[in-house]
Design an enzyme around this catalytic site. Structure first.
Site, PDB file in Angstrom:
ATOM      1  N   THR A 125       0.025 -47.044 -10.700  1.00 56.11           N
ATOM      2  CA  THR A 125      -1.286 -46.739 -11.280  1.00 56.11           C
ATOM      3  C   THR A 125      -2.404 -46.672 -10.232  1.00 56.11           C
ATOM      4  OG1 THR A 125      -0.582 -47.786 -13.316  1.00 56.11           O
ATOM      5  CG2 THR A 125      -2.947 -47.518 -13.024  1.00 56.11           C
ATOM      6  N   GLU A 126      -3.289 -45.707 -10.439  1.00 59.45           N
ATOM      7  CA  GLU A 126      -4.494 -45.576  -9.612  1.00 59.45           C
ATOM      8  C   GLU A 126      -5.678 -45.364 -10.545  1.00 59.45           C
ATOM      9  OE1 GLU A 126      -4.014 -42.539  -6.655  1.00 59.45           O
ATOM     10  OE2 GLU A 126      -2.203 -43.479  -5.831  1.00 59.45           O
ATOM     11  N   GLU A 363       3.288 -50.439 -19.221  1.00 60.17           N
ATOM     12  CA  GLU A 363       4.628 -49.813 -19.253  1.00 60.17           C
ATOM     13  C   GLU A 363       4.612 -48.564 -20.126  1.00 60.17           C
ATOM     14  OE1 GLU A 363       7.503 -51.278 -17.419  1.00 60.17           O
ATOM     15  OE2 GLU A 363       5.692 -52.130 -16.555  1.00 60.17           O
TER      16      GLU A 363
END
Lengths: 382, 263
Positions: A125-126, A363
């Site tokens: 994730t970013e 998730e």
């Protein structure tokens, strides 16, 4: 259809249940309130082999057994969802290395994760790449003996505590998701630093951190899996880990909330009788139990498919989607049944309600799960 | 050093109730566990194994075939070998008969330095089996052990008594009974749980053919204990109120205490 646990799985479950009751439960409220990472619990988990459940014997594990991982996560989540998150995300990282690592990588990294007390973290994730992972902006540039990574990762679970990271970065930005690769990075490698630690609504004792990556030189032998196949590797890994990280965790939270509610409606007297005699409340309990049993069936079956070597991605998505929404539904109802007491921090339910919410998000959100499921059901549209 | 740990599978008394009509334990639907004091005995044996070279721990359990799970759990905690003693001729044995059987099995094992038992089982609370085994084998015993040091070929134990403790030294072979103050038992190790159910685990089942216990001393028919009634004792309090002047109350109190032989 055979539907029972093996004697090994029963003993694993009973041991995890005892561990959760004796080690996790007594500190659950304290670590939630103080946002303290329970490092000592992780060490105890390593000591009795909980971290190694479900992985190959060759790397210190118990032998492959996804259902056992589910049982352990479920039991720990009943007493402390944050600890279950720490444990299952750690196992999810190890699972990625198990699936795609070379023999050398497994000996070097999987073993310490399973038996050496080293914590794992997985980072995709970013800030601008959540459900849309194609927008990853962390770049990996190939040099003679290494890849040089630059970028910023966010919401990395276990990030501030991990010794081994799996980090995804663009090796070919033009190819979008087909240009992402995965790398194994050790803590302390120059160029990797921990940024902001997030202040979260739930699972407060778990660590969620920003990773700041600046001229991080990763040796070529630490490329995990194939070049430019990192996104597929990540998806394949998450397909398995969402059964534990989210579905089993949600199941555990929901079961505990129901148990507390059943006890409460029997003990609580209003209008001269236990409130359990009120049919309206009995129906709440029936709804809660029914959804929990449905969630359990999906979750255990998805795990059993992994163990049988059958395709499990769709059923895993269903388990994750249904169990997480069940956990939010059941904890919400449980607070309602407890009335004002349920709203108070003296009782564990408000914590469980806050903790349950994350299972609908991480998730892969519920919405992403529905995409996974519907794509499989509908197939290609002409 | 060779250690034999005797364990018993018991119903988890947190859940157990007594049938008010028959006075016996209602075991149906109650989960079975390893008797808590026996886990302390096993833990201490395993600690000796962890801290000394060449320690071998054998777990011995008499029980029905269902007790298989108890010996596998003991193996998963770290025992080297586990033996389940199971035979119809053992059924209904009281403490005398049970100790006879366990002593026969220990003679069959042969070589041992320490026999470790729990103080007593939570389903009977007799605390007799350990001491009886020691008597049958004619070896010294130290009961209620809360601390233990091995010094060469002797053991030095702290033996808990009601108002303090005794320090007792005994040569090996010796029988010890453990109390909960001795240690905190470890959890089974997950890797060993799977090993405990694999063919490589050193786990065997013996019947009376293997140990040749004296058939005239074992089983329900040869058990000398006769249970007349099982019940939970009711605590009774009797109050006597003394009234009158301070002198009269004081005199009355002295008289009452004399009657009870307290003064």
């Amino acid at each position: 259809m055979e539907y029972r646990l093996s004697p090994q799985q029963e003993m694993v479950r009973d041991t995890a249940r005892k561990f959760a009751r004796e080690v996790c439960e007594p500190i659950a409220a304290e670590i939630d309130k103080s946002h303290r990472f329970p490092r000592e619990t992780f060490d105890k988990m390593t000591e009795c082999g909980i971290t190694a459940v479900g992985f190959p014997v060759a790397y210190g594990g118990t032998g492959l057994d996804k259902l056992a991982q589910v049982l352990v996560t479920e039991e720990i989540a009943r007493k402390c969802a944050a600890t279950a998150a720490i444990f299952s995300i750690h196992q999810g990282t190890a699972w990625t290395i198990h699936l795609f690592g070379t023999e050398d990588q497994k000996q070097k990294y999987l073993r310490p994760l399973l038996t050496g007390g080293v914590i794992g973290a997985f980072s995709l994730t970013e800030p601008n790449a959540g459900s849309d992972a194609s927008n990853v902006q962390t770049i990996a540039v190939e040099e003679e003996d290494c890849y040089v990574l630059n970028g910023t990762k966010c919401f990395c679970s276990n990030g501030g505590q991990a010794g081994i990271f799996v980090i995804l970065a663009m090796t070919n930005p033009e190819l979008k998701t087909r240009g992402i690769s995965a790398f194994i990075v050790e803590k302390g490698t120059p160029g990797l630093s921990i940024g902001k630690t997030e202040d979260k609504m739930g699972i407060c004792a778990s660590d969620t951190s920003e990773l700041i990556i600046k001229d991080l030189r990763v040796p070529k032998e630490n490329l995990l899996g194939k070049l430019n196949r990192g996104f597929n590797h990540a998806l394949a890994s998450i397909d398995g880990s969402r059964i534990t990280v989210a579905a089993a965790q949600a199941l555990g939270i929901a079961e505990e909330a129901l148990d507390l509610s059943v006890q409460y409606v029997k003990d609580r007297v209003q209008f001269g009788k236990p409130i359990a005699v009120q049919q309206g409340l009995q129906w709440y309990i029936a709804d809660m139990k029914t959804r929990i049993e449905a969630a359990r069936s999906l979750t255990y079956r998805a795990a059993a498919l992994v163990d049988q070597g059958e395709p499990y991605a769709t059923l895993g998505a269903m388990a994750k989607y249904f169990a997480s929404e069940t956990a939010v539904y059941v904890t919400n109802r449980a607070i309602q049944l407890h009335g004002g007491y349920g709203f108070m921090r003296d009782y564990p339910l408000e914590r469980m309600y806050r903790d349950a919410k994350i299972t609908e998000i991480y998730e892969g959100t519920s919405e992403i799960q529905k995409l996974v499921i519907s794509r499989e059901v509908i197939g290609k549209i002409q | 050093m060779k250690i034999i740990v005797c364990i018993k599978q018991v119903p988890d008394t947190n859940d157990v109730k007594i049938d008010p009509v028959t006075g016996t334990l209602i075991r149906q639907g109650v989960p079975s566990i390893i008797n808590p004091d026996d886990l302390n005995a096993l833990e201490q044996a395993l600690r000796l194994k962890d801290s000394h070279k060449d320690v071998h721990v054998t777990v011995l359990c008499m029980g029905p075939p269902q007790a298989d799970v108890a010996i596998r759990q003991a193996y998963a905690m770290g025992a080297d070998k586990a033996i389940l003693l199971s035979d119809r001729v053992f059924a209904g044995s009281d403490t005398w008969a049970t100790a006879t059987i366990l002593a026969a099995a220990i003679r069959r094992i042969g070589d041992f330095d320490i026999i470790f038992c729990g103080r007593q089982a939570i389903d009977g609370d007799t605390a007799q089996v350990g001491p009886e085994i020691a008597e049958f084998l004619d070896i010294p015993q130290i009961t209620y052990v809360r601390d233990l040091v091995i010094k060469g070929s002797t053991v030095r134990a702290e033996r808990m008594v009601e108002d303090g403790h005794m320090v007792i030294e005994a040569p090996m072979p010796v029988l010890l009974t453990a109390i909960k103050e001795l240690n905190k038992p470890r959890y089974p190790r997950m890797q060993l749980i799977y090993k405990a159910y694999s063919p490589e685990a050193d786990i065997v089942a013996w019947n009376n053919g293997d140990i040749d216990a004296d058939l005239t001393q074992i089983g329900v028919k040869n058990s000398p204990t006769n249970v007349k009634k099982s019940f939970v004792p009711v605590k009774e309090k009797h109050c006597i109120e003394l009234t009158g002047t301070s002198r009269a109350i004081a005199t009355g109190l002295v008289d009452e205490l004399k009657k009870l032989h307290i003064i």
